[in-house]
Design a protein around this motif. Structure first.
Motif, mmCIF file in Angstrom:
data_model
loop_
_atom_site.group_PDB
_atom_site.id
_atom_site.type_symbol
_atom_site.label_atom_id
_atom_site.label_comp_id
_atom_site.label_asym_id
_atom_site.label_seq_id
_atom_site.Cartn_x
_atom_site.Cartn_y
_atom_site.Cartn_z
ATOM 1 N N UNK A 89 45.271 -31.116 -29.003
ATOM 2 C CA UNK A 89 46.262 -30.551 -29.915
ATOM 3 C C UNK A 89 47.611 -31.255 -29.805
ATOM 4 N N UNK A 90 47.661 -32.365 -29.071
ATOM 5 C CA UNK A 90 48.915 -33.096 -28.876
ATOM 6 C C UNK A 90 48.975 -34.298 -29.822
ATOM 7 N N UNK A 91 50.199 -34.713 -30.141
ATOM 8 C CA UNK A 91 50.420 -35.877 -30.989
ATOM 9 C C UNK A 91 51.165 -36.942 -30.204
ATOM 10 N N UNK A 92 51.007 -38.173 -30.613
ATOM 11 C CA UNK A 92 51.617 -39.303 -29.916
ATOM 12 C C UNK A 92 53.131 -39.277 -30.100
ATOM 13 N N UNK A 93 53.852 -39.501 -29.003
ATOM 14 C CA UNK A 93 55.307 -39.527 -29.072
ATOM 15 C C UNK A 93 55.822 -40.800 -29.718
ATOM 16 N N UNK A 94 55.001 -41.827 -29.837
ATOM 17 C CA UNK A 94 55.430 -43.097 -30.409
ATOM 18 C C UNK A 94 55.186 -43.173 -31.915
ATOM 19 N N UNK A 95 53.947 -42.892 -32.336
ATOM 20 C CA UNK A 95 53.612 -43.063 -33.759
ATOM 21 C C UNK A 95 53.205 -41.761 -34.436
ATOM 22 N N UNK A 96 53.053 -40.664 -33.681
ATOM 23 C CA UNK A 96 52.655 -39.395 -34.278
ATOM 24 C C UNK A 96 51.169 -39.244 -34.497
ATOM 25 N N UNK A 97 50.368 -40.191 -34.003
ATOM 26 C CA UNK A 97 48.922 -40.120 -34.178
ATOM 27 C C UNK A 97 48.282 -39.079 -33.277
ATOM 28 N N UNK A 98 47.016 -38.757 -33.504
ATOM 29 C CA UNK A 98 46.336 -37.756 -32.673
ATOM 30 C C UNK A 98 46.021 -38.310 -31.291
ATOM 31 N N UNK A 99 46.178 -37.467 -30.285
ATOM 32 C CA UNK A 99 45.873 -37.854 -28.905
ATOM 33 C C UNK A 99 44.465 -37.374 -28.552
ATOM 34 N N UNK A 100 43.699 -38.255 -27.885
ATOM 35 C CA UNK A 100 42.324 -37.961 -27.527
ATOM 36 C C UNK A 100 42.147 -38.008 -26.014
ATOM 37 N N UNK A 101 41.186 -37.230 -25.526
ATOM 38 C CA UNK A 101 40.874 -37.233 -24.099
ATOM 39 C C UNK A 101 40.259 -38.579 -23.714
ATOM 40 N N UNK A 102 40.774 -39.138 -22.618
ATOM 41 C CA UNK A 102 40.298 -40.440 -22.168
ATOM 42 C C UNK A 102 39.621 -40.362 -20.802
#
Length: 203
Positions: A89-102
């Motif tokens: 449910x988090x978004x990237x602080x740089x580009x606003x894209x979706x964050x995925x579990x790595x």
């Protein structure tokens, strides 16, 4: 018998060209076009051959491309479902894209020694487990600690003692002056000692 290259339209003899796999069929190609088409995939060759209008098997090429498009659509849908499964449910602080579990990574807290990770005092170091999430668009990664840090054992803060204005004794601010209380308890006027006078209710 001369053959005609389906790509450039040039006729060539027995040793001037050959057959190249376009899609799932072989098409006649001159030697010059063979060098240009070799790096391409069969799908890309099929698209180019069909676009020339000179393909020997246009129906086969079209059927192959239709199957490829259906397969690509299925694969795209499968990848999208896979991304949805690891999306947070988090978004990237740089580009606003979706964050995925790595996944998770373990870090050792210390220096790398001859026998493995060791602390600066020579004892074996402890480990820190961190969760990693990654932006699906720009690749920016962030680390999250799943467990809160272990809090240090800090003793209760002691109250600053105060000075009794009567006798000058320093004591806790939570209680009255113990020295004055002792003096009052042993005073003859208190009525609480054996040598003192009796209280009014005993008369």
């Amino acid at each position: 018998m001369a053959k005609r290259c389906i790509f450039c339209g040039k006729e060539y003899g027995l040793f001037g060209g050959g057959m190249v796999l376009c899609g799932d069929t072989d098409e006649p190609v001159c030697s010059n076009c063979v060098d240009e088409l070799t790096p391409l995939s069969p799908t890309e060759r099929a698209e180019r051959a069909l676009a020339t209008g000179r393909a020997l098997y246009p129906d086969e090429l079209q059927n192959f491309l239709n199957r490829e498009r259906i397969q690509q659509a299925k694969e795209q849908a499968r990848l999208e479902r896979a991304h949805q499964a690891i999306r947070t449910d988090k978004t990237c602080l740089r580009c606003g894209g979706p964050m995925e579990k790595y996944g998770t990574k373990i870090f050792h807290l210390g220096d790398e020694g001859l026998l493995g990770p060791v602390a600066r005092d020579g004892l074996f170091a402890s480990w820190l487990t961190a969760e990693i999430i990654r932006c699906a668009q720009c690749g920016k990664a962030e680390f999250y600690l799943p467990e809160p840090p272990e809090l240090p054992n800090i003793p209760d803060e002691e109250e600053e003692p105060v000075t009794c204005p009567v006798c000058g004794t320093r004591h806790s601010p939570l209680i009255g002056c113990p020295n004055c209380a002792m003096k009052q308890a042993t005073s003859p006027r208190s009525g609480n000692t054996q040598t003192g006078t009796k209280p009014p209710w005993e008369k």
